[in-house]
Design a protein around this motif. Structure first.
Motif, PDB file in Angstrom:
ATOM      1  N   GLU A   3     -37.577 -38.185  35.871  1.00  0.00           N
ATOM      2  CA  GLU A   3     -36.327 -38.876  36.125  1.00  0.00           C
ATOM      3  C   GLU A   3     -35.450 -39.077  34.749  1.00  0.00           C
ATOM      4  O   GLU A   3     -35.966 -39.529  33.861  1.00  0.00           O
ATOM      5  N   GLN A   4     -34.255 -39.041  34.691  1.00  0.00           N
ATOM      6  CA  GLN A   4     -33.261 -39.070  33.519  1.00  0.00           C
ATOM      7  C   GLN A   4     -32.975 -40.734  33.314  1.00  0.00           C
ATOM      8  O   GLN A   4     -32.589 -41.134  34.360  1.00  0.00           O
ATOM      9  N   TYR A  34     -29.080 -43.549  24.512  1.00  0.00           N
ATOM     10  CA  TYR A  34     -29.764 -42.426  24.347  1.00  0.00           C
ATOM     11  C   TYR A  34     -30.459 -42.153  25.593  1.00  0.00           C
ATOM     12  O   TYR A  34     -31.044 -42.975  26.293  1.00  0.00           O
ATOM     13  N   LYS A  35     -30.106 -40.743  26.073  1.00  0.00           N
ATOM     14  CA  LYS A  35     -30.569 -40.547  27.344  1.00  0.00           C
ATOM     15  C   LYS A  35     -32.024 -39.471  27.124  1.00  0.00           C
ATOM     16  O   LYS A  35     -31.961 -38.648  26.180  1.00  0.00           O
TER      17      LYS A  35
END
Length: 169
Positions: free
Chosen positions: A46-47, A37-38
């Motif tokens: 920040e990703q 999961y992003k």
């Protein structure tokens, strides 16, 4: 009120399947599938990617197929149901574990290691559906196409002036 216990997992195997056999000879296979999961961190922007691991159990013929064709890194689609079990750990503490009991499985991606030579995976993919044992397909003998049926005559259009005007809206 009706209830639904259905899970769909699409991910990659983290290790080779573990296979055991019951005294009756029925197979049981267990796999661990990773899904990710992003999301963006609210503070830094920040990703980040979070990985979740799912324990999945297969029974019978489906377990045999999993044991034969899946390996670490394989992509898989699994449908099933959640089941929670209670057990006691080494220290005598009661714990709970939630597993997916698989009812349907499809191998995704290519057929690595199965003789598929092209980069598209040799035809393996969403067509590899293993929800129930498949019967061998037999080709039906060829027959001449049936003669075209006579077309029925179209009905005349309704006459709207004959209709009642008592429409409630």
């Amino acid at each position: 009120m009706a209830s639904v216990n259905k899970v769909i997992i699409v991910g990659n195997l983290g290790r080779d399947p573990e296979v055991r056999y019951m005294p009756s000879g029925d197979a049981i296979a267990n796999i661990a599938v990773a899904t990710s999961y992003k999301s963006k961190d609210r503070n830094t922007g920040e990703q980040k990617e979070l990985t979740e691991w799912h324990r999945i159990s297969f029974f019978g013929r489906l377990a045999e197929i999993v044991a034969q064709y899946l390996k670490k890194g394989s992509s898989v689609y699994v449908e099933g149901r959640l089941q929670t079990r209670k057990y006691t750990d080494k220290d005598g503490i009661e714990r709970y574990a939630t597993d997916v009991i698989a009812e349907n499985m499809q191998m995704l991606g290519g057929r690595q290691g199965m003789g598929g030579g092209d980069s598209m995976g040799g035809g393996g993919g969403m067509d590899d559906d293993y929800s129930a044992p498949q019967q061998p397909r037999q080709q039906a003998p060829r027959q001449a196409p049936p003669a075209p049926a006579a077309r029925p005559q179209p009905k005349p259009a309704p006459n709207f002036s004959d209709m009642d005007d008592d429409i409630p809206f």
